[in-house]
Design a protein around this motif. Sequence first.
Motif, PDB file in Angstrom:
ATOM      1  N   PRO A  91      -5.262  -3.444   6.764  1.00 23.67           N
ATOM      2  CA  PRO A  91      -6.508  -2.896   6.891  1.00 23.67           C
ATOM      3  C   PRO A  91      -6.704  -1.746   6.029  1.00 23.67           C
ATOM      4  CG  PRO A  91      -5.590  -2.290   9.028  1.00 23.67           C
ATOM      5  CD  PRO A  91      -4.676  -3.158   8.158  1.00 23.67           C
ATOM      6  N   ALA A  92      -6.062  -1.845   4.783  1.00 23.74           N
ATOM      7  CA  ALA A  92      -6.129  -0.650   3.937  1.00 23.74           C
ATOM      8  C   ALA A  92      -6.891  -0.320   2.599  1.00 23.74           C
ATOM      9  CB  ALA A  92      -4.789  -0.463   3.474  1.00 23.74           C
ATOM     10  N   TYR A  93      -7.848  -1.526   2.800  1.00 22.02           N
ATOM     11  CA  TYR A  93      -8.555  -1.636   1.574  1.00 22.02           C
ATOM     12  C   TYR A  93     -10.269  -0.983   1.764  1.00 22.02           C
ATOM     13  CZ  TYR A  93      -4.577  -4.084  -0.189  1.00 22.02           C
ATOM     14  OH  TYR A  93      -3.438  -4.412  -0.401  1.00 22.02           O
ATOM     15  N   HIS A  94     -10.065   0.055   2.298  1.00 19.23           N
ATOM     16  CA  HIS A  94     -11.465   0.782   2.640  1.00 19.23           C
ATOM     17  C   HIS A  94     -11.239   2.251   2.464  1.00 19.23           C
ATOM     18  CE1 HIS A  94      -9.938   0.473   6.670  1.00 19.23           C
ATOM     19  NE2 HIS A  94     -10.449   2.024   6.677  1.00 19.23           N
ATOM     20  N   TYR A  95     -12.278   2.916   2.501  1.00 20.17           N
ATOM     21  CA  TYR A  95     -11.980   4.444   2.759  1.00 20.17           C
ATOM     22  C   TYR A  95     -11.720   4.846   3.974  1.00 20.17           C
ATOM     23  CZ  TYR A  95     -13.387   9.653   2.565  1.00 20.17           C
ATOM     24  OH  TYR A  95     -13.362  10.780   2.733  1.00 20.17           O
ATOM     25  N   GLU A  96     -10.534   5.730   3.964  1.00 20.33           N
ATOM     26  CA  GLU A  96      -9.851   6.566   5.136  1.00 20.33           C
ATOM     27  C   GLU A  96      -9.816   7.852   4.909  1.00 20.33           C
ATOM     28  OE1 GLU A  96      -8.547   8.074   8.300  1.00 20.33           O
ATOM     29  OE2 GLU A  96      -8.748   5.636   8.594  1.00 20.33           O
ATOM     30  N   PRO A  97     -10.812   8.795   5.619  1.00 25.38           N
ATOM     31  CA  PRO A  97     -10.649  10.180   5.263  1.00 25.38           C
ATOM     32  C   PRO A  97      -9.221  10.650   5.442  1.00 25.38           C
ATOM     33  CG  PRO A  97     -12.484   9.462   6.775  1.00 25.38           C
ATOM     34  CD  PRO A  97     -11.708   8.441   6.613  1.00 25.38           C
ATOM     35  N   ARG A  98      -8.537  10.360   6.213  1.00 23.22           N
ATOM     36  CA  ARG A  98      -7.094  10.918   6.377  1.00 23.22           C
ATOM     37  C   ARG A  98      -6.271  10.613   5.200  1.00 23.22           C
ATOM     38  NH1 ARG A  98      -5.035   9.190  12.255  1.00 23.22           N
ATOM     39  NH2 ARG A  98      -3.514  11.119  11.842  1.00 23.22           N
ATOM     40  N   ALA A  99      -6.498   9.506   4.452  1.00 26.02           N
ATOM     41  CA  ALA A  99      -5.686   9.120   3.270  1.00 26.02           C
ATOM     42  C   ALA A  99      -6.365   9.418   2.089  1.00 26.02           C
ATOM     43  CB  ALA A  99      -5.613   7.775   3.501  1.00 26.02           C
ATOM     44  N   GLU A 100      -7.314  10.313   2.105  1.00 25.67           N
ATOM     45  CA  GLU A 100      -8.010  10.725   0.830  1.00 25.67           C
ATOM     46  C   GLU A 100      -7.237  11.656  -0.068  1.00 25.67           C
ATOM     47  OE1 GLU A 100     -11.953  13.117  -0.629  1.00 25.67           O
ATOM     48  OE2 GLU A 100     -11.850  12.473   1.339  1.00 25.67           O
ATOM     49  N   PHE A 101      -6.310  12.046   0.362  1.00 26.08           N
ATOM     50  CA  PHE A 101      -5.419  12.906  -0.414  1.00 26.08           C
ATOM     51  C   PHE A 101      -4.420  12.097  -1.355  1.00 26.08           C
ATOM     52  CE2 PHE A 101      -2.695  12.046   3.154  1.00 26.08           C
ATOM     53  CZ  PHE A 101      -1.451  12.055   2.692  1.00 26.08           C
ATOM     54  N   LEU A 102      -4.146  10.971  -0.855  1.00 24.24           N
ATOM     55  CA  LEU A 102      -3.420   9.642  -1.708  1.00 24.24           C
ATOM     56  C   LEU A 102      -4.318   9.009  -2.522  1.00 24.24           C
ATOM     57  CD1 LEU A 102      -0.960   8.675   1.151  1.00 24.24           C
ATOM     58  CD2 LEU A 102      -0.399   9.805  -0.995  1.00 24.24           C
ATOM     59  N   PHE A 103      -5.555   8.675  -1.976  1.00 23.92           N
ATOM     60  CA  PHE A 103      -6.458   7.916  -2.531  1.00 23.92           C
ATOM     61  C   PHE A 103      -7.864   8.667  -3.107  1.00 23.92           C
ATOM     62  CE2 PHE A 103      -4.134   4.941  -0.035  1.00 23.92           C
ATOM     63  CZ  PHE A 103      -3.240   4.394  -1.032  1.00 23.92           C
ATOM     64  N   GLU A 128     -10.164   8.249  -5.205  1.00 23.19           N
ATOM     65  CA  GLU A 128     -11.196   7.643  -5.432  1.00 23.19           C
ATOM     66  C   GLU A 128     -12.001   6.976  -4.291  1.00 23.19           C
ATOM     67  OE1 GLU A 128     -10.567   4.967  -8.822  1.00 23.19           O
ATOM     68  OE2 GLU A 128      -8.780   6.301  -9.588  1.00 23.19           O
ATOM     69  N   LYS A 129     -11.442   7.298  -3.139  1.00 20.04           N
ATOM     70  CA  LYS A 129     -11.948   6.723  -1.884  1.00 20.04           C
ATOM     71  C   LYS A 129     -12.052   5.158  -2.025  1.00 20.04           C
ATOM     72  CE  LYS A 129     -14.505  10.765  -1.055  1.00 20.04           C
ATOM     73  NZ  LYS A 129     -15.821  11.420  -0.509  1.00 20.04           N
ATOM     74  N   LYS A 130     -11.111   4.414  -2.545  1.00 20.85           N
ATOM     75  CA  LYS A 130     -10.986   2.906  -2.454  1.00 20.85           C
ATOM     76  C   LYS A 130      -9.850   2.466  -1.788  1.00 20.85           C
ATOM     77  CE  LYS A 130     -14.658   2.497  -5.314  1.00 20.85           C
ATOM     78  NZ  LYS A 130     -14.372   2.236  -6.569  1.00 20.85           N
ATOM     79  N   GLY A 131      -9.163   3.382  -0.963  1.00 22.18           N
ATOM     80  CA  GLY A 131      -8.011   2.801  -0.205  1.00 22.18           C
ATOM     81  C   GLY A 131      -6.960   2.501  -1.084  1.00 22.18           C
ATOM     82  N   GLU A 132      -6.188   1.566  -0.582  1.00 25.60           N
ATOM     83  CA  GLU A 132      -5.001   1.023  -1.316  1.00 25.60           C
ATOM     84  C   GLU A 132      -5.561   0.164  -2.706  1.00 25.60           C
ATOM     85  OE1 GLU A 132      -0.256  -0.078  -0.292  1.00 25.60           O
ATOM     86  OE2 GLU A 132      -1.800  -1.258   0.462  1.00 25.60           O
ATOM     87  N   TRP A 133      -6.543  -0.322  -2.855  1.00 26.66           N
ATOM     88  CA  TRP A 133      -7.002  -0.780  -4.195  1.00 26.66           C
ATOM     89  C   TRP A 133      -6.586   0.024  -5.188  1.00 26.66           C
ATOM     90  CZ3 TRP A 133      -7.590  -5.668  -3.777  1.00 26.66           C
ATOM     91  CH2 TRP A 133      -8.288  -6.288  -2.870  1.00 26.66           C
ATOM     92  N   GLU A 134      -6.841   1.418  -5.133  1.00 31.74           N
ATOM     93  CA  GLU A 134      -6.324   2.080  -6.206  1.00 31.74           C
ATOM     94  C   GLU A 134      -5.025   1.963  -6.878  1.00 31.74           C
ATOM     95  OE1 GLU A 134      -7.383   6.375  -5.230  1.00 31.74           O
ATOM     96  OE2 GLU A 134      -9.135   5.492  -3.963  1.00 31.74           O
TER      97      GLU A 134
END
Length: 401
Positions: A43-55, A57-63
């Motif tokens: 479940p990594a293909y959506h915006y997760e605020p805690r992971a924004e420093f990695l993504f 563009e706010k697209k999750g692991e799609w990036e």
Amino acid sequence: MNYKTLFFAIFLIPAFFLLPACKNNHKKNQETPEYTVAAFYWPAYHYEPRAEFLFPEKKGEWEIIYNAKAKEEGHRQPKVPLWGYQNEANPEDMDKKIETALEYGVNTFIFDWYWFDKQPFLEDCINNGFLKANNGRMNFYLMWANHDATTYWDVDNPRKDSVIWDGEVDREQFNIVVNRVINQYFKDPSYYKINDEPVFCIYELNTLINGLGGPEQTKEALDYFTQKTKEAGFPGLHLQSILWEALPSSIEGVPGDSIQSQSEVLSYFGFKSLTNYCWAHLQNPDGDYEVWGDASTNMWNKFGKDFSMTYYPNITVSWDANPRFPFKTGYITNSTPQKFEKYLVKAKEFIDKNNIQPKIVTINAWNEWSEGSYLEPDTIWKYQYLDAVKNVFGTPSSKKE
């Protein structure tokens, strides 16, 4: 090698049917499938605020999927989803996944579920996407992916032991997890059950033991989990384990006889079944798909004999985790839907020959795009991997379509 932890190689890291031994909620106007075809869902293909420093563009692991590069000549990257870069936390996008899965014979999702730093992680996919879209159509259950979130992927900090969040939990946090899982998920009518007991899978038993302070403390905690599940109105809890190196082969210092096998370990803690997450945990994922697949599936008979609890076979679509790494890592070649179908047939035959009940096969995965193991259609194979599932496990009416 902990391949699920390597997910954090560019991210932080990895009414139904009645069966003779498996009761679930009956869905009106649906055929009762003979086999439970359960696909792991990442479940990594959506915006997760805690992971924004990695993504950012706010697209999750799609990036990392659409930015992936081939590491050598003939290396097929990036993988391109036929449906585009969907937002799985959007019920409309999740509806398409559910409808397609059911149409092609995938009737259960096993969601990777996370608890880091005293709070959930990546839950919006389930809570805002799946549960709002599902309306009782498809079963699901949770695999607690309780591994560390590491920065192994980070070119500026490439230490393997640099941990962002620790996968271990103490007893206080364990009790919070138990309460959340029972009330938020077990009580949903679509939660998957065996003999009316909710199924809960644990990824790293070693990590659970370390966090809780030892085997006796862990047994007490799991017994507590079972008791709270009974108090919630269920006859018990069906604990399922992932079979790989994070499952200890012995336990020292427990009362009574020494525990010197993985089967004895699982029995001590009260586990009732086990499966694999992927073939990458069994054989090095590098080289020809059929060599890899034959070596992995040839281990099934030994698993069936070595464990006193039920072993459910696992099929893995393929493997290429290079999008998560700045360097080249091993990957599987020559994988095709036709070869994948051969192993689906082998799993079905294994289940039938050994009279496994309920008839469960697990698949890696519905959408492990960053590990190159997914059933979702891409621009190369389109729906052919899903066609393979339907050919082997589809209901009679679905095969006629």
